[in-house]
Write an enzyme that holds these catalytic residues in place. Structure first.
Site, PDB file in Angstrom:
ATOM      1  N   GLU A 285      -2.086   9.103  -1.184  1.00  9.46           N
ATOM      2  CA  GLU A 285      -3.159   8.369  -0.511  1.00  9.46           C
ATOM      3  C   GLU A 285      -4.409   9.229  -0.347  1.00  9.46           C
ATOM      4  O   GLU A 285      -5.529   8.744  -0.437  1.00  9.46           O
ATOM      5  CB  GLU A 285      -2.662   7.898   0.857  1.00  9.46           C
TER       6      GLU A 285
ATOM      7  N   ASP B 124       0.823  -1.205   0.000  1.00 10.23           N
ATOM      8  CA  ASP B 124       0.000   0.000   0.000  1.00 10.23           C
ATOM      9  C   ASP B 124       0.859   1.259   0.000  1.00 10.23           C
ATOM     10  O   ASP B 124       0.481   2.292  -0.550  1.00 10.23           O
ATOM     11  CB  ASP B 124      -0.924   0.014   1.217  1.00 10.23           C
TER      12      ASP B 124
ATOM     13  N   HIS C 256       1.127   5.954  -2.926  1.00  5.92           N
ATOM     14  CA  HIS C 256       0.034   5.042  -2.592  1.00  5.92           C
ATOM     15  C   HIS C 256      -0.783   4.858  -3.873  1.00  5.92           C
ATOM     16  O   HIS C 256      -1.588   5.702  -4.210  1.00  5.92           O
ATOM     17  CB  HIS C 256      -0.820   5.686  -1.494  1.00  5.92           C
TER      18      HIS C 256
ATOM     19  N   ARG D 169       6.083   4.326   5.541  1.00  7.37           N
ATOM     20  CA  ARG D 169       5.736   4.301   6.958  1.00  7.37           C
ATOM     21  C   ARG D 169       5.771   2.871   7.504  1.00  7.37           C
ATOM     22  O   ARG D 169       6.173   1.929   6.809  1.00  7.37           O
ATOM     23  CB  ARG D 169       4.359   4.940   7.177  1.00  7.37           C
ATOM     24  N   ASP D 170       5.349   2.709   8.731  1.00 10.65           N
ATOM     25  CA  ASP D 170       5.391   1.404   9.398  1.00 10.65           C
ATOM     26  C   ASP D 170       4.200   0.546   8.957  1.00 10.65           C
ATOM     27  O   ASP D 170       3.349   0.168   9.760  1.00 10.65           O
ATOM     28  CB  ASP D 170       5.407   1.588  10.915  1.00 10.65           C
ATOM     29  N   GLU D 171       4.164   0.241   7.661  1.00  7.38           N
ATOM     30  CA  GLU D 171       3.068  -0.572   7.108  1.00  7.38           C
ATOM     31  C   GLU D 171       3.614  -1.412   5.963  1.00  7.38           C
ATOM     32  O   GLU D 171       3.972  -2.561   6.157  1.00  7.38           O
ATOM     33  CB  GLU D 171       1.922   0.344   6.668  1.00  7.38           C
TER      34      GLU D 171
ATOM     35  N   ASP E  57      -6.247  -2.571  -2.382  1.00  8.59           N
ATOM     36  CA  ASP E  57      -5.421  -1.732  -3.235  1.00  8.59           C
ATOM     37  C   ASP E  57      -4.989  -2.503  -4.483  1.00  8.59           C
ATOM     38  O   ASP E  57      -4.990  -1.962  -5.598  1.00  8.59           O
ATOM     39  CB  ASP E  57      -4.179  -1.265  -2.470  1.00  8.59           C
TER      40      ASP E  57
ATOM     41  N   TRP F 283     -12.046  -5.878  -0.654  1.00  6.12           N
ATOM     42  CA  TRP F 283     -10.690  -6.291  -0.294  1.00  6.12           C
ATOM     43  C   TRP F 283     -10.551  -7.794  -0.554  1.00  6.12           C
ATOM     44  O   TRP F 283      -9.717  -8.206  -1.358  1.00  6.12           O
ATOM     45  CB  TRP F 283     -10.384  -5.916   1.159  1.00  6.12           C
TER      46      TRP F 283
END
Length: 888
Positions: A741, A464, A762, A468-470, A477, A530
């Site tokens: 995003e 995604d 994103h 960042r922390d992802e 997506d 999703w």
């Protein structure tokens, strides 16, 4: 004299792949000719074990002359294939006039280790009594060995728990990064194969560095680590064949040695800490003194989950130099790379021993021009390097990647020389496929941003965001972007690999985790739009590449998802239970909510209908007649129930939002007068917003498609070309170099959307690229002959532009569609149709007679098979070739 050539040989989509574990690999090739309307009439494939030639005694398969126009995904049907064996193949083709090509150039593939029994190696890690294998520091493993002279071929197979990098005799093995890649480690672990023939000598040393990576490192925004295991380990097997026919094997076992290395910390999110004073010079060379190194221990880990690679590897695919060195108002020294990129920085520094330099990475500067890291959340994206001193030192991280445009420097000697810094762009090394350009430079920049967003987020899994922390494989997506992705790059191997992980992580009841591989836990699963990635993604790959096998392999997963939905709640025809993300980030959301105003049960039921229709279509393709009828009837009943639940007797939709109307229209849930009314209502909703959208992740990808296909193309054009907030071109105007995003990630006053969730890379909203290719330039396919075997070219010059051009390198060859307007009102169209395909060309023309094709009347032009005109529309059935048409 005409020419006919066959080239571009591929095995399982790849050129000369190694480590193949598919039992029946498939071959594809491309034809070229200077004639029009060239179709393949027959082919012949020969496969041999020998490099020298294709003598009958060396053949393991000779297909003979097969009367067929199939030139993609032709399945091997020879003798059983042997592990660790190289096979050579060539192809000869005849057209329908019985002209033949010469034999193609020889290509090859190499089989990997096919069963657990093929592995003689052991999983090894440092002996915990001497060196802690669970520490944060990366550790080194090495082995010295001797070989006989006369090496003919050598193949190395390796994988790890954690990430590994190999060195052989002081040089890196291969050019891939972040091996073994990220899969559902509990079920599937990839093995890489390398041809190391040219790196071997009589006396050798092999070394491996192991770091945490996705296996052991920090994943997600909750600070969790060791989600797949707590101990890194290596599994390696080297097979050597000699000219005299003998063989020799080297394996990872108790004879290896281990040591701590200079990488003190390496995390995907947080960066890397490296102390050059702790290096072991020559550690992967023979003759190195390893007496102070520790012993290793065996690790118990299964080998039946080992699989060969199916996708391209992660590599450095480009390099960027800084465009500026900035001194911010806060006094920070910052490099501007000019492009929001994903990868790592390489730098050269000369400083005393013990001097520390630091690089911190970020996507944007704040409105004052200062370095901004708020949107990274807990991700540090920091690289620290401690100098060994006395020499010029060059370094770049090995096991960490960053998402960034700006790099803050600390500790570097002044003045900063930008020539000492290089940004390495990193992603899965997919083959570029598409091209789009038009007369609006803002749209061209948008297209560039879409491609850069894909490059940054297609790093082994479709993430995604990359900063960042992802950085997780969000299913929603992926499914909204996959069709656009397939225009920009060849993504079939990439998604084939990822969908196998989706199937592996799918719940026993058919539920689909939010992210693949699943690191969010057992309760994070099965939101509408999703989880539908389980159906939409394999169907899209089938359409774009004609890949029937992916449907065969994913069919049970596809059915399981639909059956999961069917089992929810009391009414098997509606989905009105469970958690759903809804129209995520819809602009019509309530205050302080991420979820748009479209009713969740309407979204869920719409996707339920759509996925059921795709499962029914899949059953037809696979010849499952009973299930095709079963799911076809289920789809009809869902559509009827959707109408009863959400559509009034007068044809109004219960959800008064743009997205609700988009879904009803896109998924063919309404027909006739109701369809016309909903399209008109949608158009009015867009116009009420002064031609702006209010859609989120669910509605935005389809919005322009629905407007264009329902008689409101001019409105779609105006919407797409808006330059103020919210719009695609607003972000371009704000200086974006990737897709954001949030439409207002940076607001008009320069302030930011919330730090909590504000990625500037994103790709989801980049799905508009699909509309640019398929509607503006009109490159479309015929579902009945997928993979662009039959092409539909229907460009739309009524798109607010003076020209547009697009191309797609399909499995058959380049498809091209271009148009340009002249001052006299005429339009020039240019098309290219690859050999072994046909196309329907459709365009408007108010002039008479029928426009000329390549300077001749259409009915007499080479390659034109038929001409049909009606209501100022011209339809030409054509064969392969290049066509220029001038119309009014």
């Amino acid at each position: 004299m005409s020419t006919l050539h066959v080239a571009g040989l591929r095995c399982e989509y790849l050129q000369n792949p190694l480590g193949v574990t598919v039992k029946a690999p498939r071959f594809s090739w491309k034809l070229s000719s200077d004639l029009f309307h060239v179709l393949q009439g027959a082919y012949r494939i020969q496969v041999s074990k020998e490099d020298a030639g294709f003598a009958p005694s060396s053949l393991v398969w000779d297909s003979g002359v097969v009367a067929s126009d199939q030139s993609v995904h032709v399945e091997y049907a020879g003798e059983p294939l042997e592990a660790m064996t190289r096979y050579y193949y060539r192809v000869q083709v005849w057209d329908r006039s019985h002209h033949s090509t010469d034999w193609s150039e020889v290509a090859h593939w190499e089989m990997g280790l096919l069963t657990p029994e093929d592995w003689q190696a052991e999983w090894i890690t440092p002996d915990p009594a001497v060196l802690d294998p669970k520490s944060e520091a990366a550790f080194l493993l090495r082995k010295e060995f001797a070989l006989q002279p006369g090496i003919r071929r050598a193949a190395l197979f390796a994988t790890s728990l954690g990430l590994y990098e190999l060195q052989l005799n002081g040089a890196k093995v291969g050019d891939s990064l972040f091996t073994p890649g990220w899969t559902s480690y509990r079920h599937r672990l990839q093995v890489q194969a390398y041809d190391v023939t040219d790196q071997l000598k009589e006396t050798n040393a092999i070394g491996a560095t192991l770091a945490n990576g996705w296996y052991k490192g920090n994943l997600g925004w909750q600070g969790k680590s060791e989600l797949f295991g707590d101990t890194r380990a290596l599994l390696l097997q080297l097979q050597v064949w000699y000219e005299d026919g003998s063989q020799e094997m080297l394996v990872s076992d108790a004879s290896w040695r281990a040591a701590a290395g200079p990488i003190l910390m390496s995390e995907l999110y947080h960066g890397e800490s490296y102390d050059a004073r702790l290096e072991h010079p020559g550690w992967s060379l023979p003759g190195f003194d390893e007496t102070r190194w520790a012993s290793v221990a065996s690790v118990s880990h299964p080998k039946d989950l080992l699989v060969g690679e199916q996708s391209e590897r992660i590599r450095v695919t480009g390099q960027l130099k800084p465009v500026a060195v900035l001194r911010t108002p806060s006094g920070e020294t910052v490099l501007d790379m000019g492009q929001n990129m994903v990868g790592r920085m390489r730098f050269t520094v000369e400083a005393p021993a013990g001097a520390k330099v630091t690089l911190q990475h970020a996507e944007v500067l704040d409105k004052e021009g200062n370095f901004y890291t708020g949107n990274l959340r807990s991700a540090k994206q920091t690289v620290t390097y401690v100098c060994k001193g006395g020499v010029e030192e060059t370094y770049e991280p090995t096991f960490s990647f960053q998402g960034f445009r700006y790099v803050k420097l600390e500790g570097f000697p002044e003045p900063i020389d930008p020539e000492r810094f290089v940004g390495s762009v990193i992603h899965t090394d997919m083959e570029p496929a598409g091209f789009f350009e038009c007369s609006n430079e803002l749209i061209n920049k948008l297209q560039s941003n879409i491609v850069w967003g894909q490059r940054g987020n297609f790093l082994d899994v479709p993430t995604d965001c990359p900063q960042r922390d992802e950085r997780l494989g969000w299913t929603g997506d992926a499914q909204v972007f996959i069709r656009t992705a397939a225009f920009n790059y060849g993504v079939a191997p990439f998604f084939t690999k990822w969908l196998k992980d989706l199937m592996a992580d799918q719940r026993p009841d058919g539920g689909v985790p939010f992210v693949i591989p699943n690191v969010l836990g057992e309760t994070s699963h099965s939101s509408a739009a999703w989880g539908d990635a389980a159906v939409i993604c394999p169907w899209t790959i089938y359409l774009c590449y004609g890949d029937r096998r992916i449907l065969e392999e994913q069919y049970d997963s596809m059915k399981s998802w639909v059956e999961y939905i069917r089992s929810q709640g009391d009414n098997e025809l509606l989905w009105n239970t469970g958690f759903h993300f809804g129209d995520w980030l819809g602009l019509d959301a309530k205050e302080n909510s991420y979820i748009g105003a479209t009713p969740k049960d309407l979204i869920a039921t719409a996707f339920y209908a759509y996925s059921t229709s795709l499962v029914a279509k899949t059953a037809v393709v696979l010849g499952h007649e009973q299930e095709a009828e079963q799911y076809g009837k289920l789809h009809e009943r869902i559509v009827e129930e959707f109408a009863r639940e959400f559509i009034t007797p007068n044809g109004r939709l219960a959800g008064h939002t743009q997205t609700s109307h988009v879904l009803a229209l896109m998924f063919d849930l309404v027909q006739g007068e109701t369809k016309a009314r909903l399209a008109a209502t949608l158009a009015s909703y867009v116009e009420e917003q002064k031609v702006h959208l209010t859609t989120g992740f669910v509605g935005t990808p389809y919005l322009c498609h629905v407007l264009s296909s329902n008689g409101y193309h001019e409105l779609a054009v105006k919407l797409m070309q808006q330059e103020d907030y919210p719009s695609w071109l607003y972000t371009v105007r704000q200086g974006a170099t990737t897709i954001w995003e949030h439409w207002d990630g940076i607001k008009e006053d320069g302030s930011f959307w919330s730090d909590n969730m504000n990625s500037y890379n994103h790709y989801a909203y980049g799905a508009i690229g699909d509309w640019l290719y398929r509607v503006v330039c009109g490159i479309e396919l015929d579902e009945r002959l997928p993979g662009y075997k039959r092409i539909v070219l229907q460009p739309n010059p009524n798109s607010g532009l003076t020209y547009a051009r697009a191309a797609l390198d399909s499995l058959y060859g380049v498809i091209r569609s271009e148009w340009s307007k002249a001052g006299d009102g005429s339009i020039t169209y240019s098309f290219e149709v690859p050999a072994n395909t046909t196309a329907l060309i459709r365009f408007s023309s108010t002039g008479t007679p029928t426009p000329l094709v390549n300077g001749r009347s259409a009915s007499a032009a080479d390659g034109v098979l038929s001409v049909n005109t009606f209501n100022n529309q011209v339809e030409l059935e054509v064969g392969s070739g290049r066509y220029t048409i001038i119309a009014k």
